[in-house]
Scaffold this active site. Structure first.
Site, PDB file in Angstrom:
ATOM      1  CD  GLN A  44      -2.939   0.645   0.479  1.00  0.00           C
ATOM      2  OE1 GLN A  44      -3.683  -0.395   0.741  1.00  0.00           O
ATOM      3  NE2 GLN A  44      -3.750   1.764  -0.138  1.00  0.00           N
ATOM      4  CG  PHE A  45       1.877   3.631  -3.620  1.00  0.00           C
ATOM      5  CD1 PHE A  45       2.191   4.930  -3.983  1.00  0.00           C
ATOM      6  CD2 PHE A  45       1.261   2.787  -4.204  1.00  0.00           C
ATOM      7  CE1 PHE A  45       1.173   5.463  -4.949  1.00  0.00           C
ATOM      8  CE2 PHE A  45       0.032   3.462  -5.302  1.00  0.00           C
ATOM      9  CZ  PHE A  45       0.306   4.877  -5.763  1.00  0.00           C
ATOM     10  CB  THR A  46      -1.837   5.204  -0.827  1.00  0.00           C
ATOM     11  OG1 THR A  46      -2.594   4.323  -0.251  1.00  0.00           O
ATOM     12  CG2 THR A  46      -2.106   5.170  -2.410  1.00  0.00           C
TER      13      THR A  46
END
Length: 146
Positions: free
Chosen positions: A78-80
């Site tokens: 989950q890079f966000t």
């Protein structure tokens, strides 16, 4: 390293309508990697997650860990989680690690969890995923290695 930890009764992740990972009772992890993360961050975070006493004992108190209850993990990249929303209207993702580096550390993180005897299912790194779960509690925590 930043991980959102959600206690769940069941969870799954799908990519293009196909299930890539599915668990019964345990934890759903949304895993964010930044460019300064190291193996030490992986070890710290994996140990913390596996040993957090966030499952209820016979008296209804959160006294048991994932290892104590034999729970499973659904780990989703989950890079966000490293989106900075302080300025403007569009998040800035400069603190998120580049995909090649992030994927390498994400895989190491999942292996570290498995080495502790936990069943770990995953999504597909970099893909658009549909994640569904039944929150248990709900119990949701944020773990940061820094």
């Amino acid at each position: 390293m930043r991980v959102v930890v959600q206690r769940s009764k069941q969870a799954k992740v799908e990519v293009n309508g196909e299930i890539t990972g599915q668990i019964a009772s345990g934890l759903v992890l949304l895993v964010g990697i930044t460019h300064s993360d190291t193996d030490a961050d992986i070890q710290f975070t994996a140990d913390k997650i596996c040993n957090l006493r966030i499952f209820e004992d016979d008296l209804g108190k959160m006294n048991l860990s994932l290892l104590d209850v034999g729970g499973e993990i659904l780990s989703v990249s989950q890079f966000t989680l490293y989106g900075d929303c302080r300025k403007g209207r569009r998040p800035n993702f400069m603190e998120a690690a580049k995909p090649e580096f992030a994927n390498e550390l994400y895989e190491k993180f999942n292996e570290e969890l498995r080495s502790k005897g936990v069943k770990v299912e995953t999504g597909l790194f970099g893909a658009m995923m549909d994640v569904s779960l039944t929150n248990d509690g709900p119990v949701t925590l944020i773990i940061e290695s820094k």
